[in-house]
Design a protein around this motif. Structure first.
Motif, PDB file in Angstrom:
ATOM      1  N   MET A   1       0.845  -1.196   0.000  1.00 27.73           N
ATOM      2  CA  MET A   1       0.000   0.000   0.000  1.00 27.73           C
ATOM      3  C   MET A   1       0.884   1.250   0.000  1.00 27.73           C
ATOM      4  N   ILE A   2       0.662   2.123  -0.984  1.00 24.77           N
ATOM      5  CA  ILE A   2       1.403   3.375  -1.053  1.00 24.77           C
ATOM      6  C   ILE A   2       0.874   4.338   0.013  1.00 24.77           C
ATOM      7  N   ARG A   3       1.767   4.946   0.765  1.00 26.11           N
ATOM      8  CA  ARG A   3       1.403   5.920   1.784  1.00 26.11           C
ATOM      9  C   ARG A   3       1.650   7.325   1.226  1.00 26.11           C
ATOM     10  N   VAL A   4       0.587   7.965   0.770  1.00 25.55           N
ATOM     11  CA  VAL A   4       0.699   9.310   0.219  1.00 25.55           C
ATOM     12  C   VAL A   4       1.014  10.290   1.345  1.00 25.55           C
ATOM     13  N   GLY A   5       1.930  11.205   1.065  1.00 25.26           N
ATOM     14  CA  GLY A   5       2.327  12.184   2.076  1.00 25.26           C
ATOM     15  C   GLY A   5       3.375  11.662   3.029  1.00 25.26           C
ATOM     16  N   GLU A   6       3.975  10.510   2.692  1.00 23.30           N
ATOM     17  CA  GLU A   6       5.017   9.920   3.520  1.00 23.30           C
ATOM     18  C   GLU A   6       6.127   9.365   2.621  1.00 23.30           C
ATOM     19  N   PHE A   7       7.220   8.957   3.251  1.00 26.39           N
ATOM     20  CA  PHE A   7       8.298   8.309   2.513  1.00 26.39           C
ATOM     21  C   PHE A   7       7.984   6.825   2.350  1.00 26.39           C
ATOM     22  N   ASN A   8       8.263   6.299   1.174  1.00 28.44           N
ATOM     23  CA  ASN A   8       8.035   4.897   0.851  1.00 28.44           C
ATOM     24  C   ASN A   8       9.318   4.310   0.271  1.00 28.44           C
ATOM     25  N   LEU A   9       9.596   3.054   0.573  1.00 27.41           N
ATOM     26  CA  LEU A   9      10.733   2.364  -0.013  1.00 27.41           C
ATOM     27  C   LEU A   9      10.220   1.579  -1.214  1.00 27.41           C
ATOM     28  N   LEU A  10      10.580   2.041  -2.425  1.00 34.08           N
ATOM     29  CA  LEU A  10      10.072   1.438  -3.644  1.00 34.08           C
ATOM     30  C   LEU A  10      11.225   1.005  -4.554  1.00 34.08           C
ATOM     31  N   ARG A  11      10.919   0.051  -5.404  1.00 33.10           N
ATOM     32  CA  ARG A  11      11.915  -0.490  -6.328  1.00 33.10           C
ATOM     33  C   ARG A  11      11.779   0.175  -7.709  1.00 33.10           C
ATOM     34  N   VAL A  12      12.918   0.455  -8.337  1.00 32.14           N
ATOM     35  CA  VAL A  12      12.919   1.005  -9.686  1.00 32.14           C
ATOM     36  C   VAL A  12      12.497  -0.090 -10.658  1.00 32.14           C
ATOM     37  N   LYS A  13      11.394   0.161 -11.395  1.00 33.44           N
ATOM     38  CA  LYS A  13      10.871  -0.852 -12.318  1.00 33.44           C
ATOM     39  C   LYS A  13      11.456  -0.692 -13.722  1.00 33.44           C
ATOM     40  N   LYS A  14      11.513   0.558 -14.202  1.00 34.59           N
ATOM     41  CA  LYS A  14      12.056   0.778 -15.540  1.00 34.59           C
ATOM     42  C   LYS A  14      12.504   2.230 -15.686  1.00 34.59           C
ATOM     43  N   LYS A  15      13.358   2.455 -16.685  1.00 35.08           N
ATOM     44  CA  LYS A  15      13.852   3.788 -16.966  1.00 35.08           C
ATOM     45  C   LYS A  15      13.099   4.396 -18.135  1.00 35.08           C
ATOM     46  N   ALA A  16      13.062   5.730 -18.163  1.00 31.94           N
ATOM     47  CA  ALA A  16      12.456   6.468 -19.264  1.00 31.94           C
ATOM     48  C   ALA A  16      13.324   7.693 -19.536  1.00 31.94           C
ATOM     49  N   ASP A  17      13.048   8.383 -20.639  1.00 31.77           N
ATOM     50  CA  ASP A  17      13.841   9.564 -20.991  1.00 31.77           C
ATOM     51  C   ASP A  17      13.695  10.675 -19.947  1.00 31.77           C
ATOM     52  N   GLY A  19      12.904  10.175 -16.573  1.00 32.41           N
ATOM     53  CA  GLY A  19      13.054   9.727 -15.200  1.00 32.41           C
ATOM     54  C   GLY A  19      13.013   8.218 -15.094  1.00 32.41           C
ATOM     55  N   VAL A  20      12.624   7.725 -13.935  1.00 31.63           N
ATOM     56  CA  VAL A  20      12.454   6.289 -13.741  1.00 31.63           C
ATOM     57  C   VAL A  20      11.077   6.058 -13.120  1.00 31.63           C
ATOM     58  N   TYR A  21      10.530   4.889 -13.376  1.00 32.21           N
ATOM     59  CA  TYR A  21       9.236   4.536 -12.790  1.00 32.21           C
ATOM     60  C   TYR A  21       9.461   3.609 -11.589  1.00 32.21           C
ATOM     61  N   MET A  22       8.841   3.983 -10.476  1.00 30.80           N
ATOM     62  CA  MET A  22       8.927   3.188  -9.256  1.00 30.80           C
ATOM     63  C   MET A  22       7.771   2.202  -9.235  1.00 30.80           C
ATOM     64  N   GLU A  23       8.062   0.995  -8.797  1.00 31.87           N
ATOM     65  CA  GLU A  23       7.062  -0.073  -8.800  1.00 31.87           C
ATOM     66  C   GLU A  23       6.202  -0.018  -7.547  1.00 31.87           C
ATOM     67  N   ALA A  24       4.897   0.199  -7.755  1.00 30.69           N
ATOM     68  CA  ALA A  24       3.924   0.121  -6.671  1.00 30.69           C
ATOM     69  C   ALA A  24       3.091  -1.132  -6.888  1.00 30.69           C
ATOM     70  N   ILE A  25       2.181  -1.427  -5.972  1.00 30.42           N
ATOM     71  CA  ILE A  25       1.418  -2.676  -6.045  1.00 30.42           C
ATOM     72  C   ILE A  25       0.617  -2.768  -7.332  1.00 30.42           C
ATOM     73  N   ASP A  26      -0.114  -1.690  -7.666  1.00 30.64           N
ATOM     74  CA  ASP A  26      -0.984  -1.756  -8.833  1.00 30.64           C
ATOM     75  C   ASP A  26      -0.751  -0.599  -9.801  1.00 30.64           C
ATOM     76  N   GLN A  27       0.406   0.029  -9.696  1.00 29.55           N
ATOM     77  CA  GLN A  27       0.681   1.167 -10.569  1.00 29.55           C
ATOM     78  C   GLN A  27       2.172   1.459 -10.618  1.00 29.55           C
ATOM     79  N   GLU A  28       2.551   2.357 -11.505  1.00 33.43           N
ATOM     80  CA  GLU A  28       3.922   2.825 -11.605  1.00 33.43           C
ATOM     81  C   GLU A  28       3.926   4.314 -11.303  1.00 33.43           C
ATOM     82  N   ILE A  29       4.902   4.764 -10.507  1.00 30.11           N
ATOM     83  CA  ILE A  29       4.957   6.166 -10.093  1.00 30.11           C
ATOM     84  C   ILE A  29       6.255   6.774 -10.596  1.00 30.11           C
ATOM     85  N   LEU A  30       6.156   7.876 -11.297  1.00 33.58           N
ATOM     86  CA  LEU A  30       7.319   8.518 -11.900  1.00 33.58           C
ATOM     87  C   LEU A  30       8.177   9.232 -10.871  1.00 33.58           C
ATOM     88  N   LEU A  31       9.483   9.004 -10.956  1.00 36.19           N
ATOM     89  CA  LEU A  31      10.485   9.790 -10.239  1.00 36.19           C
ATOM     90  C   LEU A  31      11.230  10.588 -11.302  1.00 36.19           C
TER      91      LEU A  31
END
Length: 276
Positions: A1-17, A19-31
């Motif tokens: 479960m992603i905790r919005v408004g807090e720090f989360n330890l997430l894994r880098v799923k893939k790279k893009a031009d 940034g990188v997308y962080m792997e969440a349970i049911d979505q990808e979040i851009l860094l």
């Protein structure tokens, strides 16, 4: 479960031009690229803060905001609208305070003590000045001399109302203040007494621990002044407070302790460090 408004330890799923997308349970979040640490690879775990961008998309950052959900912080207003005010949160996107969550109309350039919360309707991080409704002195588990975190909240006729550990309110009496304090200051202190739902607090540490801390301060000031300071029993409380930032009583207790430890000697005009 992603905790919005807090720090989360997430894994880098893939790279893009961009940034990188962080792997969440049911979505990808851009860094975004600007926040990606050098040398980051797919599969790496990163500690990232999650919040919504201006287009209501979840986004990650390695920036550190001035506070996370649940924190009480002092923030400066940068702009206002009829709907509310925006405060500098330490991130690229400012945090919003709805008009309904303001005690009085906020003004750009002024600082306000607010609690950061997650809005149940929108799922977005917001801030409120209505802090006291989230504090309670009904179930107090603190006892005398317990160390606490203090936030200076508001001034009264007898001292300052303070927020204790982000949970309770207490009183810091003027007689226990030996330094300048301002609304929003975060300080270390301890419990002086708990009587029903009334809590009295003091700054610093209780008993001899407090004296020992002040002792280190006096020894440091002696080192910085060639081993001598022109302060003694006859110095006024105002002189002691202005130079040392402590009461005359604390000064006398502390110097007495240092003398017994053979770390200082008393002269007719002041105190002198014992050469090691």
């Amino acid at each position: 479960m992603i905790r919005v408004g807090e720090f989360n330890l997430l894994r880098v799923k893939k790279k893009a031009d961009f940034g990188v997308y962080m792997e969440a349970i049911d979505q990808e979040i851009l860094l975004p690229t600007r926040f990606v640490p050098a040398g980051t690879k797919v599969g790496d775990e990163l500690k990232v803060f999650i919040y919504h961008d201006s287009e209501n998309r979840l986004i990650a950052t390695t920036q550190k905001p001035f506070g996370v959900v649940g924190d009480i912080v002092n923030l400066k207003a940068v702009s206002t609208t009829h709907q509310g005010a925006f405060l500098n949160w330490g991130l690229m996107k400012d945090i919003f305070v709805p008009t309904s969550q303001q005690l009085s109309k906020m003004v750009a350039g002024q600082e306000y003590l607010v609690r950061i919360y997650l809005d149940e309707m929108t799922g977005r991080v917001a801030a409120t000045e209505r802090i006291e409704s989230t504090l309670s002195n009904e179930n107090i588990e603190l006892k005398e001399k317990d160390p606490i975190d203090i936030i200076i909240y508001r001034r009264t006729e007898i001292g300052f109302v303070v927020i204790i550990n982000n949970k309770h309110t207490g009183i810091l009496h003027f007689s226990d203040i030996f330094r300048t304090v301002d609304i929003g200051d975060k300080l270390k202190g301890f419990i002086k007494s708990v009587k029903g739902d009334k809590i009295d607090v003091a700054l610093g540490q209780p008993g001899y621990k407090r004296v020992e801390d002040e002792g280190e301060k006096i020894l440091r000031l002696l080192r910085e002044n060639n081993g001598y300071l022109p302060y003694h029993d006859k110095s006024t409380p105002e002189e002691i407070q202005a130079f040392f930032g402590m009461s005359k009583k604390t000064f006398k207790m502390t110097t007495g302790s240092l003398y017994k430890q053979h770390k200082i000697i008393f002269t007719q005009t002041g105190i002198k460090a014992v050469e090691e």
